[in-house]
Each structure stands twice: as structure tokens, then as C-alpha cells.
Design a protein around this motif. Sequence first.
Motif, mmCIF file in Angstrom:
data_model
loop_
_atom_site.group_PDB
_atom_site.id
_atom_site.type_symbol
_atom_site.label_atom_id
_atom_site.label_comp_id
_atom_site.label_asym_id
_atom_site.label_seq_id
_atom_site.Cartn_x
_atom_site.Cartn_y
_atom_site.Cartn_z
ATOM 1 N N SER A 103 18.390 -17.360 -7.510
ATOM 2 C CA SER A 103 19.354 -17.485 -6.306
ATOM 3 C C SER A 103 18.594 -16.459 -5.505
ATOM 4 O O SER A 103 18.883 -16.444 -4.124
ATOM 5 C CB SER A 103 20.930 -17.498 -6.248
ATOM 6 O OG SER A 103 21.073 -16.127 -6.901
ATOM 7 N N GLU A 104 18.104 -15.412 -5.797
ATOM 8 C CA GLU A 104 17.491 -14.264 -4.987
ATOM 9 C C GLU A 104 16.237 -14.756 -4.556
ATOM 10 O O GLU A 104 15.335 -14.645 -5.396
ATOM 11 C CB GLU A 104 17.611 -13.058 -5.431
ATOM 12 C CG GLU A 104 18.876 -12.308 -6.271
ATOM 13 C CD GLU A 104 19.033 -11.137 -6.728
ATOM 14 O OE1 GLU A 104 17.922 -10.314 -6.730
ATOM 15 O OE2 GLU A 104 19.988 -10.399 -7.099
ATOM 16 N N GLN A 105 15.975 -14.847 -3.239
ATOM 17 C CA GLN A 105 14.602 -15.302 -2.617
ATOM 18 C C GLN A 105 14.248 -13.906 -1.967
ATOM 19 O O GLN A 105 14.587 -13.638 -1.042
ATOM 20 C CB GLN A 105 14.803 -16.338 -1.708
ATOM 21 C CG GLN A 105 13.674 -16.642 -0.755
ATOM 22 C CD GLN A 105 12.722 -17.311 -1.803
ATOM 23 O OE1 GLN A 105 13.011 -18.548 -2.467
ATOM 24 N NE2 GLN A 105 11.414 -16.771 -2.002
ATOM 25 N N ALA A 106 13.116 -13.389 -2.651
ATOM 26 C CA ALA A 106 12.378 -12.225 -2.132
ATOM 27 C C ALA A 106 11.430 -12.863 -1.123
ATOM 28 O O ALA A 106 11.277 -14.008 -1.117
ATOM 29 C CB ALA A 106 11.931 -11.740 -3.266
ATOM 30 N N SER A 107 11.128 -11.718 -0.378
ATOM 31 C CA SER A 107 9.921 -12.087 0.789
ATOM 32 C C SER A 107 8.718 -11.285 0.577
ATOM 33 O O SER A 107 8.902 -10.198 -0.084
ATOM 34 C CB SER A 107 10.572 -11.656 2.171
ATOM 35 O OG SER A 107 9.661 -11.894 3.204
ATOM 36 N N ASP A 108 7.710 -11.753 0.957
ATOM 37 C CA ASP A 108 6.451 -11.030 0.880
ATOM 38 C C ASP A 108 6.521 -9.799 1.683
ATOM 39 O O ASP A 108 5.579 -9.031 1.661
ATOM 40 C CB ASP A 108 5.173 -11.951 1.079
ATOM 41 C CG ASP A 108 5.135 -12.540 2.579
ATOM 42 O OD1 ASP A 108 6.197 -12.299 3.347
ATOM 43 O OD2 ASP A 108 4.244 -13.328 2.760
ATOM 44 N N SER A 109 7.537 -9.634 2.676
ATOM 45 C CA SER A 109 7.568 -8.467 3.406
ATOM 46 C C SER A 109 8.034 -7.371 2.495
ATOM 47 O O SER A 109 7.805 -6.113 2.741
ATOM 48 C CB SER A 109 8.528 -8.493 4.634
ATOM 49 O OG SER A 109 9.883 -8.996 4.073
ATOM 50 N N ASP A 110 8.549 -7.384 1.550
ATOM 51 C CA ASP A 110 9.121 -6.747 0.433
ATOM 52 C C ASP A 110 7.885 -6.004 -0.193
ATOM 53 O O ASP A 110 8.087 -4.866 -0.773
ATOM 54 C CB ASP A 110 9.995 -7.327 -0.606
ATOM 55 C CG ASP A 110 11.034 -7.656 -0.197
ATOM 56 O OD1 ASP A 110 11.630 -7.482 0.881
ATOM 57 O OD2 ASP A 110 11.522 -8.842 -0.928
ATOM 58 N N VAL A 111 6.715 -6.506 -0.251
ATOM 59 C CA VAL A 111 5.586 -5.641 -0.903
ATOM 60 C C VAL A 111 4.568 -5.277 0.183
ATOM 61 O O VAL A 111 3.786 -4.432 -0.027
ATOM 62 C CB VAL A 111 5.035 -6.403 -1.943
ATOM 63 C CG1 VAL A 111 5.944 -6.560 -3.089
ATOM 64 C CG2 VAL A 111 4.583 -7.893 -1.619
ATOM 65 N N ARG A 112 4.488 -6.138 1.230
ATOM 66 C CA ARG A 112 3.390 -6.106 2.351
ATOM 67 C C ARG A 112 3.937 -4.967 3.154
ATOM 68 O O ARG A 112 5.028 -4.688 3.534
ATOM 69 C CB ARG A 112 3.258 -7.215 3.164
ATOM 70 C CG ARG A 112 2.514 -8.381 2.220
ATOM 71 C CD ARG A 112 2.273 -9.570 3.335
ATOM 72 N NE ARG A 112 1.916 -10.590 2.747
ATOM 73 C CZ ARG A 112 0.396 -10.836 2.404
ATOM 74 N NH1 ARG A 112 -0.403 -9.986 2.512
ATOM 75 N NH2 ARG A 112 0.056 -11.865 1.749
ATOM 76 N N SER A 113 2.694 -3.789 3.600
ATOM 77 C CA SER A 113 3.104 -2.835 4.077
ATOM 78 C C SER A 113 3.273 -3.303 5.712
ATOM 79 O O SER A 113 2.886 -4.356 6.150
ATOM 80 C CB SER A 113 2.049 -1.934 4.313
ATOM 81 O OG SER A 113 0.741 -2.430 4.811
ATOM 82 N N ASP A 125 0.820 -1.184 -0.080
ATOM 83 C CA ASP A 125 -0.042 -0.030 -0.125
ATOM 84 C C ASP A 125 1.012 1.136 -0.102
ATOM 85 O O ASP A 125 0.388 2.244 -0.690
ATOM 86 C CB ASP A 125 -0.895 -0.052 1.365
ATOM 87 C CG ASP A 125 -2.084 -1.044 1.192
ATOM 88 O OD1 ASP A 125 -2.406 -1.562 -0.252
ATOM 89 O OD2 ASP A 125 -2.600 -1.617 2.430
ATOM 90 N N GLU A 126 2.076 1.001 0.614
ATOM 91 C CA GLU A 126 2.800 2.488 0.882
ATOM 92 C C GLU A 126 3.925 2.450 -0.398
ATOM 93 O O GLU A 126 3.913 3.553 -1.045
ATOM 94 C CB GLU A 126 3.566 2.197 1.981
ATOM 95 C CG GLU A 126 2.835 2.339 3.138
ATOM 96 C CD GLU A 126 3.515 2.317 4.558
ATOM 97 O OE1 GLU A 126 4.983 2.395 4.416
ATOM 98 O OE2 GLU A 126 2.821 2.581 5.653
ATOM 99 N N THR A 127 4.331 1.478 -0.803
ATOM 100 C CA THR A 127 5.543 1.815 -1.716
ATOM 101 C C THR A 127 5.107 1.194 -3.130
ATOM 102 O O THR A 127 5.675 1.578 -4.296
ATOM 103 C CB THR A 127 6.744 0.575 -1.601
ATOM 104 O OG1 THR A 127 6.136 -0.772 -1.595
ATOM 105 C CG2 THR A 127 7.335 0.983 -0.242
ATOM 106 N N LYS A 128 3.764 0.768 -3.330
ATOM 107 C CA LYS A 128 3.022 0.271 -4.723
ATOM 108 C C LYS A 128 4.005 -0.807 -5.071
ATOM 109 O O LYS A 128 3.872 -1.069 -6.466
ATOM 110 C CB LYS A 128 2.830 1.617 -5.375
ATOM 111 C CG LYS A 128 2.069 2.552 -4.718
ATOM 112 C CD LYS A 128 0.914 2.012 -4.201
ATOM 113 C CE LYS A 128 -0.017 3.071 -3.487
ATOM 114 N NZ LYS A 128 -1.247 2.755 -2.935
#
Length: 242
Positions: free
Chosen positions: A232-242, A194-197
Motif C-alpha cells: 500500500s506504500e507507493q514510493a516515488s522516483d523522487s525518493d532516489v532522484r537528486s 547521487d546525494e543520499t545513495k
Amino acid sequence: MEIVKASDVSKGKDFSVLIYAQPGSGKTTTAKYLSGKTLVIDVDRTTNVLAGMDNIDIVKLDTIHPALATKKLLKDIHDNYLDKYDNIFFDNLSEFEQSWFGEKANESKTKAGKDMGTPQQGDYNQYTYYLHDMIQYINSWQNVNKIYTAWEGNREIISPEGQSFTQLIPDIREKSVNKIMGLMNVVARLVINDETKKRGYLLAPTPAYYVKNQIDDRTFAMQEDLFNWGSSEQASDSDVRS
């Protein structure tokens, strides 16, 4: 009989992916991140977001008569254009379903022709087989990746313990959705911070939403990295969740 060694099979080749989210969330935009040449089958008329992309071609499906038009279009693509593309992007299944039943409703108008009719019971049964056969046909195409979009729907689930909860799923008719999800290598749900879009895709299943990833070990991917299988780069859902 053609026998292929499992050791020669690549998980990230000729893949099938179903992505879903609320309308306007950015599903169609995901086509920008496919490598190679992409053909978008435009059902819901939202491909204006792809303006200026040199590696993307668009063909608009006849949504007034989708049942016959889709068969003709897919045969034409297979017979005459398939070798020109690396990706087929079907956008989207939810609107296709609405258009298909809209045609059936139009066919069942009253004799006076004044009122729109409703689909008949046989139409629902026919559609279940039609959609399954259509996706199996597309998925059988070799040397091309298949990506489908859908809107987000939900269903009520009863756990083995008797608890009831709502699960988010692709907005596809109830009797078809499990079969369709089963035909995919990946089912991914798009989420937005919501913040970073920033946009990203959930790939690890939970009782709250249906997703799966049979290609690699990632449980989440940023929108631009979804198709980078084996990254090899494992993103996290925290990267998009506010």
C-alpha cells in the motif's frame, strides 16, 4: 489437461522479474530483500556482496563452457534442489551472453591456435533460441520465484511521428531482448540518488527506458520493497532522484 481457475492465481507467486542497471549499481544486492531461501546462480562473480546472508546459497556457473554447463546445472537444480528454495536468482544475463559467445569464439580459433576466433553467423542464431528456451525452462519451474539481472544497454527508437530517440533497455542481444522482456512479469530499472545513495526501481514505462509491472499498480519501489507485491506504500522516483 490441468485447468486452473484465474480466481485461484496469485500475481505475486512464482513471479519472474528482470532487473537491470549499470555494473556495480546494486543489482546483486537486491537478492538480500527476497523472502525465504534463495539460490543465486553466479555468472559474473559479484556475489561477494551477499557475504553473511544465511538464507542465500550460491552456485557458480562454469563460464568457460557455459552452453553445456548451464544445461547440466539447471537440470541438476530442477531434479535435485528445487524444493529447497523459494527463489532462483540468475546473475546475470549480460555476462552469460558474453561468456556464451566467448566459448564460440574460442572454438573457432585459427588452425595455428594462436589467435582467438570470432563467433560464426550460425552461433548468433543458435544463441537466440538457446536463451529463449533457457528462460522458458526456468520460468516453468513451479513454486519458486525467478529473478534475473542484466547490465544496462540502449537502442535507437523511431516514433510513429518519425522522431529518433535513445531508449535504455537490458543489455541483451537485440534480436533476443524483446522476447526475453516479454517473458517477464516485471522489468525494472535500478536508479540511485547521487546525494543520499538510496536505490530504487522504476516500474512505469516511458520512451526513455523500457520497464513494466504486471503484478501490481506501483510505478516505483525502493530497492528493499521491490518484492513486496501489493504494498500500500507507493514510493516515488523522487525518493532516489537528486
